[in-house]
Enzyme design. Structure first.
Site, PDB file in Angstrom:
ATOM      1  N   GLU A 137       5.024  -3.652  12.133  1.00 24.55           N
ATOM      2  CA  GLU A 137       4.003  -2.603  11.935  1.00 24.55           C
ATOM      3  C   GLU A 137       2.827  -3.274  11.263  1.00 24.55           C
ATOM      4  O   GLU A 137       2.959  -3.750  10.127  1.00 24.55           O
ATOM      5  CB  GLU A 137       4.532  -1.481  11.040  1.00 24.55           C
ATOM      6  CG  GLU A 137       5.651  -0.655  11.625  1.00 24.55           C
ATOM      7  CD  GLU A 137       5.239   0.162  12.826  1.00 24.55           C
ATOM      8  OE1 GLU A 137       4.030   0.351  13.065  1.00 24.55           O
ATOM      9  OE2 GLU A 137       6.146   0.604  13.550  1.00 24.55           O
ATOM     10  N   GLU A 154       8.771   3.143  13.555  1.00 24.32           N
ATOM     11  CA  GLU A 154       9.398   3.477  12.296  1.00 24.32           C
ATOM     12  C   GLU A 154       9.556   5.001  12.255  1.00 24.32           C
ATOM     13  O   GLU A 154       8.854   5.697  12.977  1.00 24.32           O
ATOM     14  CB  GLU A 154       8.436   3.046  11.185  1.00 24.32           C
ATOM     15  CG  GLU A 154       9.064   2.752   9.883  1.00 24.32           C
ATOM     16  CD  GLU A 154       8.532   1.430   9.322  1.00 24.32           C
ATOM     17  OE1 GLU A 154       9.350   0.588   8.963  1.00 24.32           O
ATOM     18  OE2 GLU A 154       7.317   1.249   9.266  1.00 24.32           O
ATOM     19  N   CYS A 170      -3.049   1.863   6.539  1.00 23.88           N
ATOM     20  CA  CYS A 170      -3.136   1.305   7.888  1.00 23.88           C
ATOM     21  C   CYS A 170      -3.756   2.328   8.837  1.00 23.88           C
ATOM     22  O   CYS A 170      -4.317   1.973   9.857  1.00 23.88           O
ATOM     23  CB  CYS A 170      -1.759   0.886   8.375  1.00 23.88           C
ATOM     24  SG  CYS A 170      -0.530   2.153   8.172  1.00 23.88           S
ATOM     25  N   GLY A 197       2.851  -5.215   7.571  1.00 21.82           N
ATOM     26  CA  GLY A 197       1.816  -5.979   6.881  1.00 21.82           C
ATOM     27  C   GLY A 197       0.689  -6.284   7.836  1.00 21.82           C
ATOM     28  O   GLY A 197       0.479  -5.556   8.818  1.00 21.82           O
ATOM     29  N   SER A 198      -0.006  -7.359   7.574  1.00 18.72           N
ATOM     30  CA  SER A 198      -1.200  -7.668   8.367  1.00 18.72           C
ATOM     31  C   SER A 198      -0.813  -8.268   9.722  1.00 18.72           C
ATOM     32  O   SER A 198       0.277  -8.827   9.884  1.00 18.72           O
ATOM     33  CB  SER A 198      -2.082  -8.652   7.605  1.00 18.72           C
ATOM     34  OG  SER A 198      -1.349  -9.828   7.363  1.00 18.72           O
ATOM     35  N   ASN A 239       0.803  -1.238   0.000  1.00 16.31           N
ATOM     36  CA  ASN A 239       0.000   0.000   0.000  1.00 16.31           C
ATOM     37  C   ASN A 239       0.833   1.283   0.000  1.00 16.31           C
ATOM     38  O   ASN A 239       0.369   2.314  -0.441  1.00 16.31           O
ATOM     39  CB  ASN A 239      -1.029  -0.014   1.142  1.00 16.31           C
ATOM     40  CG  ASN A 239      -0.403   0.095   2.507  1.00 16.31           C
ATOM     41  OD1 ASN A 239       0.740  -0.302   2.703  1.00 16.31           O
ATOM     42  ND2 ASN A 239      -1.145   0.619   3.461  1.00 16.31           N
ATOM     43  N   VAL A 246      -0.055 -12.166   9.689  1.00 18.71           N
ATOM     44  CA  VAL A 246       1.278 -12.528   9.196  1.00 18.71           C
ATOM     45  C   VAL A 246       2.351 -12.054  10.183  1.00 18.71           C
ATOM     46  O   VAL A 246       3.319 -12.762  10.453  1.00 18.71           O
ATOM     47  CB  VAL A 246       1.516 -11.971   7.768  1.00 18.71           C
ATOM     48  CG1 VAL A 246       2.944 -12.261   7.310  1.00 18.71           C
ATOM     49  CG2 VAL A 246       0.534 -12.592   6.783  1.00 18.71           C
ATOM     50  N   GLY A 247       2.159 -10.884  10.763  1.00 18.02           N
ATOM     51  CA  GLY A 247       3.127 -10.370  11.746  1.00 18.02           C
ATOM     52  C   GLY A 247       3.296 -11.320  12.926  1.00 18.02           C
ATOM     53  O   GLY A 247       4.411 -11.558  13.394  1.00 18.02           O
TER      54      GLY A 247
HETATM   55  P1  NAD Z   1       0.482  -8.999   4.243  1.00 14.19           P
HETATM   56  O1  NAD Z   1       0.646  -9.311   5.672  1.00 14.19           O
HETATM   57  O2  NAD Z   1      -0.340  -9.902   3.408  1.00 14.19           O
HETATM   58  O3  NAD Z   1       1.916  -8.938   3.541  1.00 14.19           O
HETATM   59  C1  NAD Z   1       2.949  -8.079   3.982  1.00 14.19           C
HETATM   60  C2  NAD Z   1       4.277  -8.635   3.500  1.00 14.19           C
HETATM   61  O4  NAD Z   1       4.519  -9.868   4.173  1.00 14.19           O
HETATM   62  C3  NAD Z   1       4.317  -8.953   2.006  1.00 14.19           C
HETATM   63  O5  NAD Z   1       5.583  -8.652   1.488  1.00 14.19           O
HETATM   64  C4  NAD Z   1       4.057 -10.442   1.987  1.00 14.19           C
HETATM   65  O6  NAD Z   1       4.564 -11.085   0.832  1.00 14.19           O
HETATM   66  C5  NAD Z   1       4.819 -10.876   3.234  1.00 14.19           C
HETATM   67  N1  NAD Z   1       4.416 -12.174   3.780  1.00 14.19           N
HETATM   68  C6  NAD Z   1       3.240 -12.832   3.605  1.00 14.19           C
HETATM   69  N2  NAD Z   1       3.285 -14.034   4.238  1.00 14.19           N
HETATM   70  C7  NAD Z   1       4.490 -14.118   4.830  1.00 14.19           C
HETATM   71  C8  NAD Z   1       5.131 -15.107   5.640  1.00 14.19           C
HETATM   72  N3  NAD Z   1       4.523 -16.249   5.933  1.00 14.19           N
HETATM   73  N4  NAD Z   1       6.372 -14.854   6.103  1.00 14.19           N
HETATM   74  C9  NAD Z   1       6.994 -13.691   5.820  1.00 14.19           C
HETATM   75  N5  NAD Z   1       6.449 -12.735   5.037  1.00 14.19           N
HETATM   76  C10 NAD Z   1       5.213 -12.939   4.554  1.00 14.19           C
HETATM   77  O7  NAD Z   1      -0.043  -7.493   4.164  1.00 14.19           O
HETATM   78  P2  NAD Z   1      -0.417  -6.640   2.877  1.00 14.19           P
HETATM   79  O8  NAD Z   1      -1.729  -7.134   2.366  1.00 14.19           O
HETATM   80  O9  NAD Z   1       0.726  -6.553   1.930  1.00 14.19           O
HETATM   81  O10 NAD Z   1      -0.598  -5.177   3.505  1.00 14.19           O
HETATM   82  C11 NAD Z   1      -1.751  -4.756   4.143  1.00 14.19           C
HETATM   83  C12 NAD Z   1      -1.589  -4.797   5.635  1.00 14.19           C
HETATM   84  O11 NAD Z   1      -0.471  -4.027   6.019  1.00 14.19           O
HETATM   85  C13 NAD Z   1      -2.767  -4.181   6.372  1.00 14.19           C
HETATM   86  O12 NAD Z   1      -3.083  -4.988   7.486  1.00 14.19           O
HETATM   87  C14 NAD Z   1      -2.230  -2.834   6.824  1.00 14.19           C
HETATM   88  O13 NAD Z   1      -2.873  -2.298   7.962  1.00 14.19           O
HETATM   89  C15 NAD Z   1      -0.815  -3.164   7.090  1.00 14.19           C
HETATM   90  N6  NAD Z   1       0.015  -1.962   7.080  1.00 14.19           N
HETATM   91  C16 NAD Z   1       0.489  -1.499   8.273  1.00 14.19           C
HETATM   92  C17 NAD Z   1       1.252  -0.348   8.317  1.00 14.19           C
HETATM   93  C18 NAD Z   1       1.778   0.173   9.621  1.00 14.19           C
HETATM   94  O14 NAD Z   1       2.723   0.949   9.597  1.00 14.19           O
HETATM   95  N7  NAD Z   1       1.229  -0.213  10.762  1.00 14.19           N
HETATM   96  C19 NAD Z   1       1.536   0.343   7.143  1.00 14.19           C
HETATM   97  C20 NAD Z   1       1.042  -0.155   5.940  1.00 14.19           C
HETATM   98  C21 NAD Z   1       0.277  -1.318   5.912  1.00 14.19           C
END
Ligand code: NAD
Length: 501
Positions: free
Chosen positions: A248, A463, A282, A226-227, A150, A230-231
């Protein structure tokens, strides 16, 4: 069609898998390029290169490391328009927002380049005479950077620039949906002559490439955005190798509008915070908490404004709301409309996919959606939807507003609109989020302050700002005893006086 390879040890190389991953334009659904579908062996090669390059990079004086950031900042600036257009094409956000995304990277490049001549430590008095006490920041080693789609230019910059200036080397895995932008990002670092192995790119899926990075014993830091699901998985996997993990994650942010607010300003801010980036931030305002006195007129104005938003291709100047990232996102968002329906929530507008004409017929769009009369505990008010959807909740008092604001599993961004300074400060004191705004929506953080959240959003690190350096450095405390005799800390303190020196 753009074709990129992995970037390992200063060279563009194919994946050992020989397979490719397609990237699509979300406005049209067309394939616009491909990158390698990498496998763990590619991660292995990238980590080996980063580990080897670390030996020299760590010892390169920080002001010289910073010089690369100044140069890459200049390059981003001269490429801003082209990068912004590629960003809109691959990720979908409207062009002015895409240019803002690139601007964040430029700002972060210069901000962190400045740190090359600061990276402040601490010099403090010792409790013993003739003893020097200080602390400095050390780099950590090889850092794995895993980013979402995003903010495909800004977020890699938030991670990579502090990592590099502090003396780390990196392996970077962009989100699959925005891999071309990840590769373009690294191409600019290559153009300023970043030494081989200092920055490495491995594209591919999260479960294959990301997991291999998180599990790798030679990667000492994982910075993940990311989500939350996954985090959580990343943190568990990383525990095996005891690496430092910066997370994050998701958000469920709210804007509170009190009866005494400037309602025109609040309305503009709600529309921008809820539907900017098609709600895929986010920090998006996916809840609006309205005090009862203004709830009805505010709702009517918001629905009218929302219905009038123009959907379309983000490259077209008339477009106000672009597509969402892919077909799965349309499905997920629509599933929440169905949940809302089952829970008896009022659908005030939107609630269905939007189908464009011509080239846009294959795109992934969702109509901006407002749910009314939502109860704070209902799923649409609790779970991250990550689309152009917001839920309206009515409250009576400030205390109730803050309680509702804090009642979610996430803790990223909160905002209050009021003219009452006491109410504003109470809210600032009691919001349990990492970001808090008065008379400003939930989106629009600046790079010189810490960015991140609490609870389900983050694990305590931040961050951006100077706080961003905490992720990519470890403290070394240094004592130099020039007394020439054994001095026992905490034991000899009373017996040793200045006259004895
Ligand atoms: P996602 O969790 O699907 O993916 C994020 C990253 O993790 C991608 O590069 C993905 O390929 C990788 N990933 C997926 N599975 C993994 C695994 N098993 N091991 C290691 N890496 C893996 O998230 P997304 O759909 O790309 O992004 C949207 C999410 O990100 C939303 O929940 C949003 O709130 C969050 N986000 C948070 C912030 C913040 O600063 N808090 C900023 C931007 C987006």
């Amino acid at each position: 069609m753009l074709e990129y390879q992995n970037y390992i040890n200063g060279r563009w190389v194919p994946s050992r898998s020989g397979q490719r991953l397609e990237s699509r334009c979300p406005a049209t659904g067309e394939v616009i390029g491909t990158v390698p579908r990498s496998v763990p062996e590619d991660v292995e090669a990238a980590v080996a290169a980063a580990k080897s390059a670390y030996r020299k990079w760590r010892l390169t004086p920080a002001p010289r490391r910073a010089q690369y950031l100044y140069e890459v900042g200049e390059l981003f600036r001269s490429e801003k328009q082209a990068l912004g257009e590629l960003l809109t094409t691959e990720m979908g956000k409207v062009l002015p927002e895409a240019l803002g995304d690139v601007q964040e990277a430029i700002d972060m490049a210069f901000y962190m380049a400045g740190e090359g001549r600061r990276l402040f430590g601490a010099v403090v008095p010792s409790e013993m005479p003739n003893k020097w006490a200080m602390a400095c920041r050390d780099p950590v080693g090889v850092c794995g950077l895993i980013t979402p789609w995003n903010f495909p230019i800004a977020i890699p910059a938030w991670k990579m620039f502090p990592a590099l200036v502090a003396g780390n080397t990196v392996v970077f895995k962009p989100a699959s949906d925005t891999s071309l932008l990840g590769a373009r990002f690294v191409e600019l670092l290559d153009r300023v002559g970043i030494p081989p192995g200092v920055v490495n790119l491995v594209t591919g899926s999260g479960p294959t490439v990301g997991d291999a990075m998180v599990a790798h014993p030679d990667i000492r830091v994982i910075s993940f955005t990311g989500s939350t699901d996954v985090g959580r998985h990343v943190l568990r996997t990383a525990a095996e190798t005891l690496k430092k993990v910066h997370l994050e994650m998701g958000g469920k942010n709210a804007i509170i509008v009190m009866d005494d607010a400037d309602l025109d300003l609040a309305l503009d801010s709600v529309v921008w915070s809820a539907f900017g980036t098609s709600g895929q931030r986010c920090t998006a305002a996916s809840r609006v908490i309205l005090q009862r006195g203004i709830a009805a007129p505010f709702t009517a104005s918001l629905v009218e404004r929302t219905k009038a938003l123009r959907l379309g291709d983000g490259l077209s100047p008339e477009t106000e709301v672009g597509p969402v990232i892919n077909a799965a996102a349309v499905e997920k968002i629509h599933a929440y409309t169905e949940i809302a329906h089952r829970e008896g929530v009022a659908m005030l507008c939107g609630g269905e996919p939007w189908h464009g004409e011509g080239r846009l017929a294959g795109g992934f769009f969702y109509r901006p959606t407002v749910f009314g009369n939502v109860q704070p505990h209902q799923r649409v008010a609790q779970e991250e939807i990550f689309g152009p959807v917001t839920s309206l909740i009515t409250i009576d008092t400030l205390e109730e507003a803050i309680e509702v604001n804090n009642s979610v599993a996430y803790g990223l961004s909160s905002a209050i609109f009021t003219r009452d300074v006491n109410a504003a400060f109470r809210a600032l004191r009691d919001f349990d989020t990492g970001l808090a705004y008065v008379n400003h929506g939930t989106i629009g953080a600046e790079i010189q302050l810490p960015f991140g959240g609490n609870k389900g959003t983050g694990n305590g690190l931040r961050e951006a700002g100077l706080a961003g350096l905490e992720v990519f450095t470890v403290w070394k405390s240094i004592y130099v005893d020039y007394s020439g005799r054994l001095q026992r800390a905490q034991i000899d303190t009373d017996s040793v006086t200045a006259e004895e020196n």
